[in-house]
Design a protein around this motif. Structure first.
Motif, PDB file in Angstrom:
ATOM      1  N   LEU A  79       0.828  -1.205   0.000  1.00  0.00           N
ATOM      2  CA  LEU A  79       0.000   0.000   0.000  1.00  0.00           C
ATOM      3  C   LEU A  79       0.861   1.254   0.000  1.00  0.00           C
ATOM      4  CD1 LEU A  79      -2.726  -1.135   2.568  1.00  0.00           C
ATOM      5  CD2 LEU A  79      -3.030  -0.820   0.098  1.00  0.00           C
ATOM      6  N   GLY A  82       2.013   2.459  -3.285  1.00  0.00           N
ATOM      7  CA  GLY A  82       1.014   3.028  -4.183  1.00  0.00           C
ATOM      8  C   GLY A  82       0.089   2.036  -4.842  1.00  0.00           C
ATOM      9  N   GLU A  84      -3.089   0.187  -5.290  1.00  0.00           N
ATOM     10  CA  GLU A  84      -4.443   0.439  -4.798  1.00  0.00           C
ATOM     11  C   GLU A  84      -5.366  -0.756  -4.956  1.00  0.00           C
ATOM     12  OE1 GLU A  84      -5.704   3.908  -6.892  1.00  0.00           O
ATOM     13  OE2 GLU A  84      -4.396   5.276  -5.737  1.00  0.00           O
ATOM     14  N   ASP A  85      -4.918  -1.765  -5.681  1.00  0.00           N
ATOM     15  CA  ASP A  85      -5.765  -2.922  -5.954  1.00  0.00           C
ATOM     16  C   ASP A  85      -5.371  -4.118  -5.100  1.00  0.00           C
ATOM     17  OD1 ASP A  85      -3.339  -3.088  -7.240  1.00  0.00           O
ATOM     18  OD2 ASP A  85      -4.112  -4.134  -9.013  1.00  0.00           O
ATOM     19  N   THR A  87      -5.603  -5.908  -1.121  1.00  0.00           N
ATOM     20  CA  THR A  87      -6.378  -5.860   0.119  1.00  0.00           C
ATOM     21  C   THR A  87      -5.835  -6.770   1.215  1.00  0.00           C
ATOM     22  OG1 THR A  87      -7.873  -7.565  -0.730  1.00  0.00           O
ATOM     23  CG2 THR A  87      -8.506  -5.274  -1.099  1.00  0.00           C
TER      24      THR A  87
END
Length: 203
Positions: A79, A82, A84-85, A87
């Motif tokens: 994260l 950078g 963003e996809d 989790t």
């Protein structure tokens, strides 16, 4: 009498006294394998995962770093980079591929390796880092200390494998490489995966 006991390659072997500069690696598969093997998490034995699909053969020795686990700390690094996809971490030991000039015929062995970089791979929302390392003492690769020193063709070969090894020809890509990073960040990933291991399993 000493009992006949074999240490579990994930839980029963240390990361190494010189970690993160030098790490122990348990090799699961080698470039000549047409079957993908992986360690059975319960027993510690190598098991057949699946046949390698088509002509996509691993271009380096491949395995994991003992006593590592990819979860919250590894996710945090992804994260912060950078991505963003992503989790979650992939909930497996840290993957590592080891470059060597030697023709090693089978997996199921330990070796020492020097992390020189890696790929921040995102696999269906999971942080699935692939550390790139060189075998300690290898006469052709052992002097490299950062992935930027490798021939670009070598880096691209590894990237191509990881981007395609799960795909059938008519399927959309499942994985992407968010970034290629150097030795310093690779060592951060190793340490983060060790913290994740300690949080999950203790020790």
């Amino acid at each position: 009498m000493i009992p006949n006991f074999k240490a579990h390659p994930w839980h029963g072997i240390s990361v190494g006294e010189e970690c993160p500069d030098v790490v122990n690696v348990f090799i699961e598969i080698v470039p000549s394998d047409t079957i993908k093997y992986e360690v059975d998490k319960e027993s510690g034995f190598l098991k057949v995962d699946r046949p390698q699909q088509f002509s996509n053969i691993i271009p380096a020795l491949y395995g994991f770093v003992p006593r590592t686990y990819c979860h919250d700390e590894v996710l945090r690094l992804a994260l912060e980079s950078g991505a963003e996809d992503v989790t979650i971490g992939d909930n497996d030991p840290l993957d590592i591929c080891v470059l060597s000039s030697h023709n090693i015929h089978s997996g199921g062995m330990l070796m020492e390796a020097l992390p020189i970089g890696g790929f921040k791979m995102i696999d269906a929302g999971e942080a699935d880092d692939k550390i790139v390392a060189v075998m300690k003492g290898d006469h052709a690769f052992g002097h490299f200390r950062d992935i930027s020193e490798l021939p670009q063709a070598e880096v691209k070969r590894l990237m191509h494998y990881f981007l395609t090894y799960k795909n059938l020809p008519d399927e959309p890509a499942k994985c992407r490489i968010h970034e290629v990073y150097g030795a310093d960040h690779a060592k951060e990933v190793v340490l983060a995966s060790m913290r994740d291991y300690a949080s999950k399993f203790g020790g």
